[in-house]
Design an enzyme around this catalytic site. Structure first.
Site, PDB file in Angstrom:
ATOM      1  N   HIS A  77       0.847  -1.457  -0.054  1.00  0.00           N
ATOM      2  CA  HIS A  77      -0.028  -0.208  -0.105  1.00  0.00           C
ATOM      3  C   HIS A  77       0.974   1.542  -0.064  1.00  0.00           C
ATOM      4  CE1 HIS A  77      -4.221  -1.548   0.035  1.00  0.00           C
ATOM      5  NE2 HIS A  77      -3.619  -2.237   1.266  1.00  0.00           N
ATOM      6  N   CYS A  86       0.362   2.702  -4.403  1.00  0.00           N
ATOM      7  CA  CYS A  86      -0.510   3.858  -4.952  1.00  0.00           C
ATOM      8  C   CYS A  86       0.473   5.171  -4.522  1.00  0.00           C
ATOM      9  CB  CYS A  86      -1.935   3.752  -4.333  1.00  0.00           C
ATOM     10  SG  CYS A  86      -2.912   2.388  -4.939  1.00  0.00           S
TER      11      CYS A  86
END
Length: 311
Positions: free
Chosen positions: A90, A142
């Site tokens: 993440h 991301c």
């Protein structure tokens, strides 16, 4: 640049098992990369450190452990060495106040314990490199565009979009919204504030990001010529995809990591950093990921230097 003497590598895969943020392909990404580094690029397995949060891992990818391993790589580096960091997991964007009341969004990766590692931390590592050593970061997370603070953009935001949108794909974005991170920290600290620095310092103290520990961080010399090379899985305002086994051909993986592997498999010769990013963009587009645009941040010279200084 001369060919490196040593190739020092850290591979980090975070799946966040048994949490609401669970991903499935990140550990697979870095295991596949380890095999590619050894078989194609001739990396010494003894100089490759692998950190994952899969059950049974002896050392997990906490913020402290990742920064320790990165710092040790930089400490060992000599002129001509190649350092490589591949992260799959993440990412997030952190609102931070700079220069009065102007706000900007800063990039960070999210280790398994949420002890954020920010663009400032990566800039500090690059600035510590001995002259003649290079540090390549491949970040499948991301908002990873700009993950080395102030690094020059060579291939940036995509200029076109498919107005029809993405194909029918099954994937999960590899992002944790800032508000979710803030709520998570608040539940641990019981401190009622939206200032993420307060939470991080309370939880991690001196192991938290430099961004939150150095009040005069803007005074650090970020703009000197350096050998930092960032291949990001997407732009700073985009998300990266975690592909499920059905889409990925039987094994979960990150869309960006898988696309890089596809490019390397189909092109056995030398590729520049620029070529790797442009070819990876095409693979993702052909697969239907039209809203994920890998980027390249580095000096003009390194944009056209050979990816990982392949011999």
């Amino acid at each position: 640049m001369e060919n490196g003497k040593k190739r020092l590598t850290l591979l980090v895969g975070c799946n966040y098992p048994n949490t609401q943020y669970e991903l499935h392909g990140c550990v697979n990404d870095v295991v596949s990369m380890r095999d590619t580094l050894v078989s194609r690029f001739g990396f010494d397995p003894n100089h490759i450190e692998l950190l994952t949060d899969q059950p049974g891992s002896s050392v997990t990818p906490t913020g402290e452990n990742i920064k320790r391993a990165l710092g040790e790589m930089v400490d060992k580096a000599e002129a001509g060495d190649v350092l490589f960091f591949h992260y799959s997991g993440h990412g997030t964007r952190i609102p931070s106040m700079k220069l009065g009341n102007r706000f900007r969004q800063d990039e960070a990766i999210v280790p398994c314990d949420f002890n954020l590692i920010t663009d400032v931390d990566f800039r500090h590592l690059v600035n510590r490199l001995p002259k003649g050593a290079s540090f390549t970061i491949l970040s499948d997370s991301c908002h990873s565009g700009g993950l080395i603070d102030k690094e020059k953009e060579q291939i940036g935001p995509g200029s076109t979009r498919d107005t029809k949108g993405e194909k029918s794909l099954s994937f999960r974005p590899k992002t944790i919204p800032f508000q979710s991170i803030l709520q998570h920290f608040s539940s641990l600290t019981n401190i009622n504030t939206s200032d993420i620095a307060t939470h991080l310092l309370a939880l991690f103290g001196s192991n938290s990001s430099l961004k939150f520990r150095l009040p005069l961080i803007e005074d650090i010399d970020f703009l000197k010529p350096d050998e930092g090379i960032l291949l990001s899985g997407c732009q700073a305002n985009e998300t990266c995809a975690d592909m499920n086994p059905i889409v990925a051909g039987g094994k979960a993986c990150g869309a960006f990591s898988n696309a890089v592997q596809t490019v390397l498999e189909k092109n056995p010769g030398k590729l520049s950093n620029r070529e790797v990013v442009m070819m990876t963009r095409k693979v993702l587009n052909d697969q239907g990921f039209v809203n994920q645009h890998p980027c390249l941040y580095c000096s003009d010279e390194n944009a056209d230097s050979v990816f990982l200084w392949q011999l």
